[in-house]
Write an enzyme that holds these catalytic residues in place. Structure first.
Site: not given
Length: 532
Positions: A167, A447
């Site tokens: 990613r 996160d």
């Protein structure tokens, strides 16, 4: 001051760069990055301007809607390109940052795929990003190992490992440490280009390919941009057209109204969509932030069973399977709780229920954040999905409307929810500033997405002076009282020595400024990035 490289008078690095990683940033890689930046960065910046213009419309009362001018794409019977064999079964995907030990453990975890993350679970310091690229190159070459002096153990890859997917950072982010023509490089192009250049040939030789997750797209025009980047890169590197494959994270409310259009824009490269649930909630609040009616309750009360979240998940499955690509479910943020069997069992049961709902709803796979959850998620999908995937589940009988996607979740706003948002937000930002983007807080893997929800909810609730479940008003005075109280709790949790260090002091300052500001800041990471 900037230090010029010997490669080109157009490329420079900021003065705080100490390691130029010459084995990663070779002359050829820098030339490739320069070609990408020169060709695509101005378009990227225009796309970001369009985001701002769209937000202005939302602020004036407009709500997201299906586009009239792309109706033909939505109603057409076209399908995307073929899915490579090693991506056809993605029933359990593990995600995590690109540090060396994490990469080894994730690839060895038993999951079908591993999403190595330069974005929300990675604090994007220069060393984290470049060392992460080196770690991935070593993993592709199967030369990666890690010695832990803590337990005197060497970590190496097993013979069978997960399929690697990378990613990149989002379109809104720059890589501030590298400049081309005195402009900061697009972080998305930086991450994409380095990984592709170094690894595409070896990946092909290994019987796999260059696979990516693309984050935070807000409009199909951004998918067109990515498609052009990929096509150009394949030609530049002499790759077979269509060999780069991508999965798009549907983590913005606007993207959910353009699923077919996004798939169509990337139809030679796309193999799936993913329900990025935490960023999706963040986007829902953020985009509708100036609509007084769109007040979202405590984040713990907003789950995938909330009507607007269930509608989004169902629509992703429906549109993916019509286009013959995979629909990947959301993240299980729970992590094993050591030393407390009862609480651990309750956490695992939550995961089991969540994953069972996903597979029975028609998802082809799901995400976990910890290797300890892989076996549980695998067991649930194996029991309910005997084939490689569920592309035959079309859900043609379901109609998802604009109203379904925008339905406001029911619930309450509590003092406990406010306190948790303050506490988690500050802890996360402090740890992020210290170089760690994936943080275990209260037995959940946090996160940047969950930290974004925390600070955005506080901002929205404070701006609207919402009424709490106890009948009291949440105003600036109440916020200041709770904020100072939570700082005392955080101080006890981490100890005074750590609390008074730079990372926590900066985190407190950043969080407070973000939540009391009159004008909402789009991403906390863009403000925090100046500190690392």
């Amino acid at each position: 001051m900037k230090t010029q490289t010997s490669i080109s008078q157009t490329i420079s690095f900021t003065k705080d760069v100490r390691n130029y990683y010459p084995e990663m940033l070779t002359d050829e890689v820098l030339e490739f990055l320069e070609a990408l930046q020169n060709r695509f960065n101005e378009r990227r910046l225009r796309l970001l301007t369009k985001r701002e213009e769209q937000q202005q419309l939302f602020d004036r009362g407009v709500t997201p809607a299906f586009l009239e001018n792309t109706k033909e794409i939505r109603e057409g019977n076209w399908v995307a390109g073929a899915i490579p064999k090693d991506l056809q079964d993605r029933r359990v995907e593990i995600t995590g940052p690109v540090d060396r030990k994490m990469i080894i453990n994730a690839l060895n975890s038993g999951a079908k795929t591993f999403m190595a993350d330069f974005e929300d679970s990675n604090a994007p310091s220069w060393d984290n990003c470049l060392q992460g690229q080196k770690n991935l190159k070593d993993a592709v070459n199967r030369t990666i190992s890690y010695y832990s002096p803590k337990n005197e153990r060497t970590y190496e890859l097993n013979r069978e490992i997960a399929v690697l997917i990378v990613r990149t950072r989002g379109l809104h982010l720059n890589e501030k440490h590298m400049l081309i023509h005195d402009k900061e490089v697009s972080a998305a192009l930086f991450d994409f280009g380095i990984y592709l250049f170094h690894n595409h040939q070896r990946l092909q030789a290994n019987g796999t390919g260059a696979y990516y997750y693309l984050p935070k797209l807000e409009h199909y025009e951004e998918a067109i941009w990515w498609n052009d980047v990929i096509d150009f890169s394949e030609t530049y590197l002499g790759m077979k057209k269509g060999s780069v494959k991508v999965t798009v994270l549907v983590e913005t409310i606007t993207a959910s109204f353009q699923l077919d259009e996004i798939i169509y824009a990337l139809k030679d490269h796309i193999v799936g969509l993913n329900c990025g649930r935490w960023d999706y909630i963040f986007s829902y609040i953020k985009k509708m932030r100036n609509h007084k009616d769109f007040i979202v309750p405590d984040r713990d009360q907003v789950t995938m069973t909330s009507p607007f979240m269930n509608a989004y998940s169902t629509l992703v499955i429906q549109r993916c399977h019509k286009r013959n690509i995979l629909a990947i479910g959301g993240m299980a943020a729970q992590i094993p709780i050591k030393g407390d069997e009862e609480r651990n069992a309750k956490a695992f049961e939550k995961v089991r229920i969540d994953k069972e709902r996903e597979v029975l709803n028609g998802h082809d796979g799901t995400w976990v954040a910890h290797p300890g959850l892989v076996a549980l998620a695998m067991q649930v999908f194996n029991a309910n999905m005997p084939g490689l995937n569920q592309l035959d589940v079309h859900k043609n009988e379901v109609t998802i409307t604009e109203e379904d996607l925008l339905e406001i979740p029911k619930g309450t706003i509590t003092e406990e929810g406010i306190r948790k948002n303050i506490n988690v937000g500050i802890h996360y930002i402090a740890t992020w500033l210290g170089g760690n983007g994936a943080v275990s807080i209260y037995n959940l893997m946090e996160d940047a997405a969950t930290a974004e929800i925390s600070r955005t909810q506080i901002w929205q609730w404070l701006k609207n002076e919402v009424t709490l479940d106890d009948g009291s008003i949440f105003n600036k005075r109440r916020f200041n009282t709770l904020f100072e109280d939570e700082l005392l709790i955080i101080k006890k949790q981490v100890g005074e020595q750590l609390f008074i260090k730079e990372n926590y002091l900066n985190a407190i300052s950043i969080f407070r400024r973000l939540v009391i500001a009159n004008d909402f800041e789009e991403f906390l990471t863009t403000r925090a990035y100046q500190y690392i």
